[in-house]
Design a protein around this motif. Structure first.
Motif, PDB file in Angstrom:
ATOM      1  N   TYR A  62     -10.595  -3.426   7.623  1.00 28.04           N
ATOM      2  CA  TYR A  62     -11.430  -3.867   8.737  1.00 28.04           C
ATOM      3  C   TYR A  62     -12.186  -5.162   8.413  1.00 28.04           C
ATOM      4  O   TYR A  62     -12.602  -5.897   9.327  1.00 28.04           O
ATOM      5  N   MET A  63     -12.366  -5.455   7.122  1.00 30.69           N
ATOM      6  CA  MET A  63     -13.107  -6.658   6.743  1.00 30.69           C
ATOM      7  C   MET A  63     -12.419  -7.922   7.253  1.00 30.69           C
ATOM      8  O   MET A  63     -13.078  -8.926   7.528  1.00 30.69           O
ATOM      9  N   ARG A  64     -11.089  -7.859   7.390  1.00 33.54           N
ATOM     10  CA  ARG A  64     -10.368  -9.016   7.932  1.00 33.54           C
ATOM     11  C   ARG A  64     -10.787  -9.282   9.373  1.00 33.54           C
ATOM     12  O   ARG A  64     -10.899 -10.448   9.792  1.00 33.54           O
ATOM     13  N   LEU A  65     -11.036  -8.235  10.148  1.00 36.40           N
ATOM     14  CA  LEU A  65     -11.448  -8.404  11.543  1.00 36.40           C
ATOM     15  C   LEU A  65     -12.777  -9.144  11.647  1.00 36.40           C
ATOM     16  O   LEU A  65     -13.036  -9.845  12.630  1.00 36.40           O
ATOM     17  N   LEU A  66     -13.631  -8.988  10.630  1.00 38.67           N
ATOM     18  CA  LEU A  66     -14.949  -9.632  10.660  1.00 38.67           C
ATOM     19  C   LEU A  66     -14.883 -11.094  10.263  1.00 38.67           C
ATOM     20  O   LEU A  66     -15.883 -11.807  10.332  1.00 38.67           O
ATOM     21  N   MET A  67     -13.693 -11.555   9.843  1.00 42.21           N
ATOM     22  CA  MET A  67     -13.510 -12.956   9.469  1.00 42.21           C
ATOM     23  C   MET A  67     -13.128 -13.836  10.660  1.00 42.21           C
ATOM     24  O   MET A  67     -12.832 -15.013  10.490  1.00 42.21           O
ATOM     25  N   ASN A 326     -13.487 -11.271  -9.050  1.00 45.48           N
ATOM     26  CA  ASN A 326     -12.119 -10.907  -8.679  1.00 45.48           C
ATOM     27  C   ASN A 326     -12.056 -10.190  -7.331  1.00 45.48           C
ATOM     28  O   ASN A 326     -10.973  -9.786  -6.892  1.00 45.48           O
ATOM     29  N   GLY A 327     -13.207 -10.062  -6.680  1.00 49.25           N
ATOM     30  CA  GLY A 327     -13.270  -9.383  -5.389  1.00 49.25           C
ATOM     31  C   GLY A 327     -12.483 -10.071  -4.281  1.00 49.25           C
ATOM     32  O   GLY A 327     -11.727  -9.415  -3.560  1.00 49.25           O
ATOM     33  N   PRO A 328     -12.624 -11.404  -4.098  1.00 51.77           N
ATOM     34  CA  PRO A 328     -11.855 -12.060  -3.033  1.00 51.77           C
ATOM     35  C   PRO A 328     -10.351 -11.836  -3.150  1.00 51.77           C
ATOM     36  O   PRO A 328      -9.684 -11.556  -2.147  1.00 51.77           O
ATOM     37  N   ALA A 329      -9.795 -11.926  -4.356  1.00 51.41           N
ATOM     38  CA  ALA A 329      -8.359 -11.698  -4.541  1.00 51.41           C
ATOM     39  C   ALA A 329      -7.992 -10.263  -4.184  1.00 51.41           C
ATOM     40  O   ALA A 329      -6.898 -10.002  -3.645  1.00 51.41           O
ATOM     41  N   ALA A 330      -8.889  -9.323  -4.465  1.00 54.01           N
ATOM     42  CA  ALA A 330      -8.622  -7.917  -4.152  1.00 54.01           C
ATOM     43  C   ALA A 330      -8.578  -7.692  -2.642  1.00 54.01           C
ATOM     44  O   ALA A 330      -7.740  -6.930  -2.140  1.00 54.01           O
ATOM     45  N   ILE A 331      -9.472  -8.347  -1.911  1.00 53.38           N
ATOM     46  CA  ILE A 331      -9.445  -8.242  -0.444  1.00 53.38           C
ATOM     47  C   ILE A 331      -8.134  -8.793   0.094  1.00 53.38           C
ATOM     48  O   ILE A 331      -7.458  -8.167   0.922  1.00 53.38           O
ATOM     49  N   ILE A 332      -7.742  -9.974  -0.377  1.00 53.67           N
ATOM     50  CA  ILE A 332      -6.515 -10.621   0.096  1.00 53.67           C
ATOM     51  C   ILE A 332      -5.305  -9.740  -0.194  1.00 53.67           C
ATOM     52  O   ILE A 332      -4.368  -9.651   0.610  1.00 53.67           O
TER      53      ILE A 332
END
Length: 350
Positions: A62-67, A326-332
């Protein structure tokens, strides 16, 4: 770095900032890791705030929807130049809120940073059962677990002998939905994106069958192969072509619980669904839901799930990444299927 026992200590605070609204697939460069140098480990005396040291952070689709600059009516969009937020597990360092005290372990919405000042206790849950790994509170004992529970038992209410399909079945929610359906005596099939995930579904989570949707040129034919008598319950996590094929293969009075549609999140124009008249012919019930609907049932959910975990009757798989940087890469990675199981970012393990 201070651990909260030093009164009035000042620490640096690493955090992940959202740069700007995203079109298409998100990139690591859409986020930036920065550091605030002067954070006081003390809540101002005139507030009701709760200062939390974040231990684990959750990567969720769902975090992608908030982008994007569109409101979801559940969460507002991220603000360019501001902190990314998400679910996390933390330890209370200081509190002016009477519901929480220093040393409490909590889970709920927090910032993607080492320390977060939470302005209210809304949606914040105190952790009482510490014989279970704390990271589980952003997984099986947190939002994904409550989502699987609500969607399974409140929306679908599976009955023994029914035929159940789960998409994105090896993910944080799907792995639980399939196991819950098996506990009810259902025949369960999962779809996933790699052969390793297919084997995980069958060998660890106990699904009756599983298939790699990327290797199926005709999803309609694949579903007829696994469900020659049709599908009673479909737990929807992906949308698009899978949903279109499922509608054709539902049984009369079947139920589709719509949890998410990850295949559509990176599209500027969502794919259409073309087989909608089958909803009429087969009297299919399609119902969307959100985890917040089931927050009042959280204690009931814990009473249900904890014995299964302790007895080993429900399995759970995590994909662990260490370090906020390393969080941004994990989201992607969620959107390329890199993770196997629940994606967790470890900030400061207990």
């Amino acid at each position: 770095m201070a651990d909260g026992s030093e009164k009035n200590a000042v620490v640096s605070n690493k955090k992940v900032i959202f740069k700007d609204y995203v079109s298409g697939f998100p990139k690591e460069s859409d986020m930036a890791v920065t550091v605030d140098e002067n954070l006081k480990l003390k809540v101002a005396g005139d507030s009701k705030g709760i200062l939390v040291k974040n231990l684990y952070l959750s990567c969720d689709p769902y975090m992608r929807l908030l982008m994007t600059n569109r409101s979801s009516e559940i969460f507002g969009p991220y603000t360019p130049g501001a902190l990314i937020t998400g679910f996390g597990v933390g330890k209370v360092i200081d509190s002016r809120n009477p519901e929480f005290k220093e040393g409490d372990l909590v889970w709920g919405l927090t910032g993607w940073e080492e320390y977060s000042l939470l302005k209210s206790s809304e949606g914040l849950f105190k952790i009482h059962h510490t014989d279970i790994p704390l990271s589980y509170y952003i997984g099986i004992l947190g939002m994904p677990g409550l989502t699987a529970y609500g969607g399974s038992y409140e929306v679908c209410a599976p009955k023994k002998g029914e035929y159940v399909l789960v998409s994105a079945a090896s993910g944080a929610v799907g792995q639980l939905v399939g196991q819950f359906a098996k506990l009810m005596g259902c025949y369960v099939v999962g779809s996933a994106g790699t052969q390793d995930k297919v084997e995980l579904l069958k060998n660890k989570f106990g699904f009756d069958e599983a298939f790699n949707y990327k290797e199926e040129p005709d999803l309609n034919a694949a579903l007829k192969r696994y469900f020659p008598e049709g599908i009673d319950i479909y737990f929807e996590n992906v949308g698009g072509k899978m949903l279109d094929a499922v509608i054709l293969n539902m049984r009369v009075h079947g139920c589709i619980a719509v949890c998410g549609m990850i295949s559509q999140y990176n599209r500027d124009q969502p794919e259409g669904v073309h087989n909608l008249m089958s909803i009429v012919y087969k009297r299919i019930r399609i119902e969307g839901f959100a985890t917040v609907d089931y927050y009042p049932q959280y204690s009931k959910f814990l009473d249900f799930i904890l014995p299964y975990i302790r007895e080993g009757k429900v399995k759970y798989v995590e994909d662990i990444v260490e370090g906020l940087e390393n969080g941004p890469a994990a989201i992607i990675g969620l959107f390329s299927g890199r993770n196997v199981g629940k994606q967790v970012v470890v900030i400061a393990p207990q």
